[in-house]
Structures are given as C-alpha cells and as structure tokens.
Write a protein that holds these residues in place. Structure first.
Motif, PDB file in Angstrom:
ATOM      1  N   LEU A   1      -3.524   3.788   5.604  1.00  0.00           N
ATOM      2  CA  LEU A   1      -2.287   4.550   5.749  1.00  0.00           C
ATOM      3  C   LEU A   1      -1.834   4.559   7.212  1.00  0.00           C
ATOM      4  CD1 LEU A   1      -0.249   6.169   4.030  1.00  0.00           C
ATOM      5  CD2 LEU A   1      -1.479   8.239   4.724  1.00  0.00           C
TER       6      LEU A   1
ATOM      7  N   LEU B   1       1.604   4.186  -3.274  1.00  0.00           N
ATOM      8  CA  LEU B   1       1.495   5.634  -3.222  1.00  0.00           C
ATOM      9  C   LEU B   1       2.771   6.281  -3.755  1.00  0.00           C
ATOM     10  CD1 LEU B   1      -0.171   6.133   0.279  1.00  0.00           C
ATOM     11  CD2 LEU B   1      -1.241   6.567  -1.944  1.00  0.00           C
TER      12      LEU B   1
ATOM     13  N   PHE C   1      -6.222   0.902  -6.532  1.00  0.00           N
ATOM     14  CA  PHE C   1      -5.316   1.940  -7.024  1.00  0.00           C
ATOM     15  C   PHE C   1      -5.447   2.269  -8.514  1.00  0.00           C
ATOM     16  CE2 PHE C   1      -2.991   1.276  -3.086  1.00  0.00           C
ATOM     17  CZ  PHE C   1      -2.393   2.504  -2.849  1.00  0.00           C
TER      18      PHE C   1
ATOM     19  N   PHE D   1       0.828  -1.204   0.000  1.00  0.00           N
ATOM     20  CA  PHE D   1       0.000   0.000   0.000  1.00  0.00           C
ATOM     21  C   PHE D   1       0.864   1.257   0.000  1.00  0.00           C
ATOM     22  CE2 PHE D   1      -2.501   3.428   1.757  1.00  0.00           C
ATOM     23  CZ  PHE D   1      -3.706   3.287   1.091  1.00  0.00           C
TER      24      PHE D   1
ATOM     25  N   ILE E   1      -7.976   5.749   1.577  1.00  0.00           N
ATOM     26  CA  ILE E   1      -6.586   5.854   2.014  1.00  0.00           C
ATOM     27  C   ILE E   1      -6.467   5.885   3.542  1.00  0.00           C
ATOM     28  CG2 ILE E   1      -6.660   8.366   1.670  1.00  0.00           C
ATOM     29  CD1 ILE E   1      -3.668   8.305   1.186  1.00  0.00           C
ATOM     30  N   GLN E   2      -7.420   6.517   4.210  1.00  0.00           N
ATOM     31  CA  GLN E   2      -7.311   6.640   5.666  1.00  0.00           C
ATOM     32  C   GLN E   2      -7.479   5.306   6.386  1.00  0.00           C
ATOM     33  OE1 GLN E   2      -9.168  10.093   7.526  1.00  0.00           O
ATOM     34  NE2 GLN E   2      -9.401  11.068   5.523  1.00  0.00           N
TER      35      GLN E   2
ATOM     36  N   VAL F   1      -4.958   7.723  -6.127  1.00  0.00           N
ATOM     37  CA  VAL F   1      -4.934   7.578  -4.673  1.00  0.00           C
ATOM     38  C   VAL F   1      -6.281   7.009  -4.233  1.00  0.00           C
ATOM     39  CG1 VAL F   1      -4.813   8.797  -2.471  1.00  0.00           C
ATOM     40  CG2 VAL F   1      -3.274   9.435  -4.346  1.00  0.00           C
TER      41      VAL F   1
ATOM     42  N   ARG G   1      -6.308  14.295  -1.100  1.00  0.00           N
ATOM     43  CA  ARG G   1      -6.733  13.105  -0.355  1.00  0.00           C
ATOM     44  C   ARG G   1      -5.615  12.648   0.593  1.00  0.00           C
ATOM     45  NH1 ARG G   1      -8.911   9.892  -4.690  1.00  0.00           N
ATOM     46  NH2 ARG G   1     -10.621  11.368  -4.590  1.00  0.00           N
ATOM     47  N   ILE G   2      -4.368  12.723   0.134  1.00  0.00           N
ATOM     48  CA  ILE G   2      -3.226  12.377   0.988  1.00  0.00           C
ATOM     49  C   ILE G   2      -3.083  13.393   2.110  1.00  0.00           C
ATOM     50  CG2 ILE G   2      -0.726  12.050   1.075  1.00  0.00           C
ATOM     51  CD1 ILE G   2      -0.861  11.262  -1.909  1.00  0.00           C
TER      52      ILE G   2
ATOM     53  N   ASP H   1      -6.191  13.926  -5.911  1.00  0.00           N
ATOM     54  CA  ASP H   1      -5.533  12.816  -5.222  1.00  0.00           C
ATOM     55  C   ASP H   1      -4.600  13.327  -4.131  1.00  0.00           C
ATOM     56  OD1 ASP H   1      -6.729  10.803  -6.645  1.00  0.00           O
ATOM     57  OD2 ASP H   1      -5.112  10.589  -8.097  1.00  0.00           O
TER      58      ASP H   1
END
Length: 218
Positions: A117, A16, A95, A12, A113-114, A109, A155-156, A152
């Motif tokens: 990550l 990224l 992805f 994962f 993601i949360q 992304v 989002r990170i 994206d």
C-alpha cells in the motif's frame, strides 16, 4: 509477462476498491476487470492505457447500459477486461478465497497490505471508493469499505496508521438487508496529511472526491 510498478500499484489499489479479478480455471489464471460510470470515463481510460499491454489488440473499453436496481433507471458505464495472464495469479492468490458454501470467489484484504500500500496504490484505492463527507461543511473524507469484513477493515486502518501515521475512524452503513457494515472515515485532523499523500497521483476527473482543506474539493 512482468508487470511494471505502475501496473502493480494500480491493480493492488483498485482491488481494494472497485476493481476485480475473474477466473474460469479454479484460480490457475486470472483476468482484471474495470468498470466506471460514464462520468468517470477519463479514469477508466487511464486504467486501460496503463494495462493496455495485458489486453491484446482486440480488447478496448466499451460503453453499455445497465439497470440500476436502486433507482430503477438505466445508467451508462464503461468497462474493459484484460486477457487472462499468469502474472495476475499473484494478486488472485493474495486477494481471493474460494467460498465452497457460496460456490464463488470472495475478495479479502491481503494480510501483507502494508507491503504493497504505497501512496500511488492508496490513491487508486481512494479514487475507486473514496468520497467527501460533507462538501462545504467538512474536510473529512470517507472510504466505502462496507463490502469487507470488520477484520479486513481494521487491517486497512492499521496500515494507514503504521505506514503514514494517519488516524481514521469507523462509521456505520446499513445495507438493504438491514445488516450493519462499516466505512473508514478520514477525520478533519488527518485530511491534510491524507490529501498530500495521494495528491500527486490523482486523475483530474477524480479530484472532486478530495478535500482542498477549506471545505471544498480540489
């Protein structure tokens, strides 16, 4: 084959970053590919040892030379592929999207993601694409996210804030095409928190990318 938590975090986080998945079956099965320049051979082999059971007995990392189009010089790098594996379809679906206009798969992304990550995945993401902003002058760090869309990247940024209360900024990066893209900047005020979060999972040869809090690197 069931993936371990360590394998999931590596895959994962590196997806990224520099890692990628490849498919020759229209997304039904996937394989993982890792590439690192020779200076980061230790990091490449770390990934290989973790994913070795997905590679089969005949697959080992190999060194080759390619022409760097930016400098017109030959550079040495190490790489390996896993075998195609149904366990990787989960990450392929998360992805990748097929762009029918460009006739290729593009990396995005994930919306979730949360969920994935965690600090170890974040460490692999940073080791792949992170860098010090200005060694000797700043504790700030950056992540090279210019391959992603602005949506994206936000989002990170949101994941870092919501999960770990790490504030980040964006800096501009002009591509060869003159297009403006963006990188994530981890400013001075967030550098200590970010460093302590990923520090337990850093590979020795990649610590030079991380600020020590005194304008140097680990």
């Amino acid at each position: 084959m069931t993936l371990t938590q360590l394998q999931k975090d590596l895959i994962f986080g590196s997806l990224l970053g520099d890692g990628n998945l490849q498919t020759c079956s229209k997304g039904r099965t996937w394989r993982y590919r890792a590439i690192q320049k020779s200076e980061h051979k230790e990091y490449l082999f770390n990934k290989y040892e973790i994913l070795k059971n997905l590679c089969g007995v005949t697959v080992v990392p190999k060194e080759n030379e390619i022409l760097d189009k930016r400098t017109n010089k030959l550079i040495k790098r190490w790489s390996f592929n896993t075998l195609t594996n149904t366990s990787l379809k989960f990450f392929g679906n998360m992805f990748y999207r097929y762009d029918s206009n460009k006739r290729k798969w593009t990396k995005k992304v994930p919306l979730k993601i949360q969920t994935f990550l965690n600090p170890r995945a974040l460490a692999y993401f940073y080791m792949d694409d992170g860098a010090l902003k200005w060694l000797g002058h700043s504790n700030a760090m950056r992540i090279c996210t210019e391959s992603f869309s602005l949506e994206d990247i936000h989002r990170i940024k949101n994941a870092l804030k919501n999960l770990y209360d790490i504030d980040t900024n964006l800096t501009k990066k002009k591509l060869k095409s003159e297009e403006i893209r963006f990188r994530i900047l981890i400013p001075e005020k967030s550098s200590n928190s970010f460093r302590e979060l990923i520090k337990p999972y850093l590979i020795e040869c990649m610590k030079y990318k991380v600020s020590d809090g005194n304008y140097g690197h680990l």
